[in-house]
Design a protein around this motif. Structure first.
Motif, short mmCIF file in Angstrom:
data_model
loop_
_atom_site.label_atom_id
_atom_site.label_comp_id
_atom_site.label_asym_id
_atom_site.label_seq_id
_atom_site.Cartn_x
_atom_site.Cartn_y
_atom_site.Cartn_z
N MET A 145 0.84 -1.21 0.00
CA MET A 145 0.00 0.00 0.00
C MET A 145 0.88 1.26 0.00
O MET A 145 1.53 1.55 0.99
CB MET A 145 -0.88 -0.03 1.27
N ASN A 146 0.92 1.93 -1.13
CA ASN A 146 1.73 3.15 -1.20
C ASN A 146 0.88 4.40 -0.96
O ASN A 146 -0.34 4.34 -0.84
CB ASN A 146 2.48 3.21 -2.54
N LYS A 147 1.53 5.56 -0.95
CA LYS A 147 0.88 6.86 -0.67
C LYS A 147 -0.25 7.16 -1.65
O LYS A 147 -1.28 7.73 -1.31
CB LYS A 147 1.94 7.99 -0.78
N VAL A 148 -0.01 6.81 -2.90
CA VAL A 148 -0.98 7.12 -3.94
C VAL A 148 -2.26 6.31 -3.71
O VAL A 148 -3.37 6.87 -3.70
CB VAL A 148 -0.40 6.83 -5.34
N ILE A 149 -2.08 5.02 -3.50
CA ILE A 149 -3.25 4.16 -3.31
C ILE A 149 -3.98 4.53 -2.03
O ILE A 149 -5.22 4.52 -1.98
CB ILE A 149 -2.81 2.68 -3.37
N GLU A 150 -3.22 4.88 -1.01
CA GLU A 150 -3.85 5.36 0.24
C GLU A 150 -4.76 6.56 -0.05
O GLU A 150 -5.88 6.63 0.43
CB GLU A 150 -2.76 5.83 1.21
N SER A 193 -4.63 14.84 -2.71
CA SER A 193 -3.26 14.57 -2.25
C SER A 193 -2.67 15.77 -1.52
O SER A 193 -1.72 15.64 -0.76
CB SER A 193 -2.36 14.18 -3.44
N MET A 194 -3.26 16.96 -1.76
CA MET A 194 -2.78 18.17 -1.06
C MET A 194 -3.60 18.43 0.20
O MET A 194 -3.52 19.52 0.78
CB MET A 194 -2.86 19.37 -2.01
N ASN A 228 4.02 16.51 -4.19
CA ASN A 228 4.04 15.27 -3.41
C ASN A 228 4.09 14.04 -4.34
O ASN A 228 4.02 14.16 -5.56
CB ASN A 228 2.83 15.22 -2.47
N LYS A 229 4.18 12.88 -3.72
CA LYS A 229 4.32 11.60 -4.44
C LYS A 229 3.17 11.38 -5.43
O LYS A 229 3.34 10.84 -6.53
CB LYS A 229 4.30 10.44 -3.43
N VAL A 230 1.97 11.76 -4.99
CA VAL A 230 0.78 11.51 -5.81
C VAL A 230 0.84 12.36 -7.08
O VAL A 230 0.67 11.85 -8.20
CB VAL A 230 -0.50 11.83 -5.00
N VAL A 277 -4.20 5.29 -12.29
CA VAL A 277 -3.28 5.92 -11.35
C VAL A 277 -2.75 4.90 -10.34
O VAL A 277 -1.55 4.88 -10.03
CB VAL A 277 -3.98 7.11 -10.62
N ALA A 278 -3.61 4.02 -9.86
CA ALA A 278 -3.18 2.98 -8.92
C ALA A 278 -2.12 2.10 -9.56
O ALA A 278 -1.07 1.82 -8.95
CB ALA A 278 -4.38 2.14 -8.47
N ALA A 279 -2.35 1.70 -10.80
CA ALA A 279 -1.39 0.83 -11.50
C ALA A 279 -0.05 1.56 -11.64
O ALA A 279 1.01 1.00 -11.33
CB ALA A 279 -1.93 0.44 -12.87
#
Lengths: 249, 249
Positions: free
Chosen positions: A1-6, A127-128, B2-4, B123-125
């Motif tokens: 589980m990375n930051k994006v998926i979170e 994300s912000m 950020n990462k996202v 995006v998840a992928a």
């Protein structure tokens, strides 16, 4: 589980914002993120309109069905399917694009392009630390919205996106169980199975509504769909689209 | 940054994958991320079909216009607008939803819902280091695709999403300058301005094509649009939609 998926999994629609306005830099990051999404054959068939003017936001809120968060937020984006600049290219080159531009296919391309961009905008905003809410309500009064924002032929507002600092934190409603939306190899057509799936989900949703802290009620998903679908809305959209240059041929 | 947002801005379509298959866990994360996107009034009007079977992928690749990356990838998703389960709810409750389900508005809702979900999946992928490519080509042959995947009435394939480990790293094509897609307060209708904007972008794109390392060519965005739009495609889509239960009333 990375930051994006979170970030993706933590999504909930925010319907109450404080009035801190987005900075120019935040808006630019959101727009650039939107533009980074895929676009069908590179046609980029969409536009965004950012609305700050309090009077205009007030009117939009009214047109969208009196939703206060359309007026009170940190920024309001309107996402439009847009084939206007493509039409201009045709005019300039003295080429007839009408068969393409009036086709159902090309309208779908523009709707899909605009929506891919919008979801990137939503994810970037979240994300912000900002909250978002899609506003389909603007489709209640497309003629008035188009006039208010000076939209030319071949530009159709699809939905708004209210963005801002969240002033509440609603719970996440459980989605359909995976097996009901994700099939492997082929679709399963079996009414018995569909009905038992619906029963299963209805129970989940009913439990969710009863357990949630605020405004507990007892209703199933099927109940909601029954109410909604028995009451046809926005039947004028077909005529509006035709008037706006999309006869959906 | 950020990462996202980094993930969003780093997007490029991948058209060559190695054949490492996605794990069950990766597929589940992608589907759950898709489902976390907003959905219009909670109707969840979409479905996904995952295709692994090599024979089926081969046939889909052929139907989508012989794109090898439809066959060779880590997983293939088909995203569908889906009002079938809503129709089942109506049948079970003995309610007539036809006016709602046959409206242009409700079809748009389903297209938008499916597309929001798809972009979250993309995006998840990408956040897991995978590459993606949207496959609009499946709309070349919707009748055949629907038959191959056993789609019922009220389910319409919109596009595929090929996912997998990238086997190349294409450059990012410059998008339209912000001021051409993002307006403030209202749309700007002024042909002179539009033409000078197009000139500006045409120059950017032409420079990009000339400078890129692979397959350098000289072409403007206007040239591309002229070619594409002069050649109407998929004009049968309207009839297909009608047959599939979407007369777009």
């Amino acid at each position: 589980m990375n930051k994006v998926i979170e970030t993706l999994l933590e999504h909930r629609s925010i319907r109450k914002f404080n009035e801190k306005q987005l900075t120019k830099e935040q808006i630019e990051i959101i727009v650039k993120s939107a533009q980074s999404a895929s676009t069908s054959s590179f046609v980029q068939a969409y536009s965004m309109i950012g609305i700050k003017d309090p009077q205009k936001k007030k009117m939009l809120a009214k047109l969208a069905g009196d939703q206060p968060y359309v007026e009170k937020n940190g920024h309001f984006f309107l996402f439009c399917a847009d084939l206007y600049r493509h039409e201009c290219i045709g005019e300039r080159a003295n080429l007839d694009f009408s068969e393409t531009l009036e086709s159902t296919e090309k309208f779908m391309v523009a709707v899909i392009d605009a929506t891919l961009a919008a979801q990137n905008a939503a994810v970037a905003a979240e994300s912000m630390g900002l909250g978002i809410c899609y506003i389909g309500g603007i489709r209640n009064n497309l003629n008035e919205v188009s006039q208010l924002l000076n939209l030319p032929n071949k530009v159709v507002p699809l939905f708004g996106l209210a963005v801002g600092e969240p002033d509440h934190m609603p719970e996440k409603k459980p989605r359909l169980p995976i097996k009901q939306v994700y099939f492997e190899e082929e679709y399963i057509i079996n009414k018995e199975v569909t009905y038992s799936h619906l029963d299963e989900y209805d129970e989940m949703i009913s439990e969710y509504y009863q357990s949630r802290t605020k405004s507990s009620r007892s209703e199933t998903w099927s109940n909601q769909i029954e109410k909604k679908m028995s009451n046809p809305v926005r039947l004028y959209v077909k005529d509006y689209l035709k008037k706006q240059g999309f006869p959906l041929k």
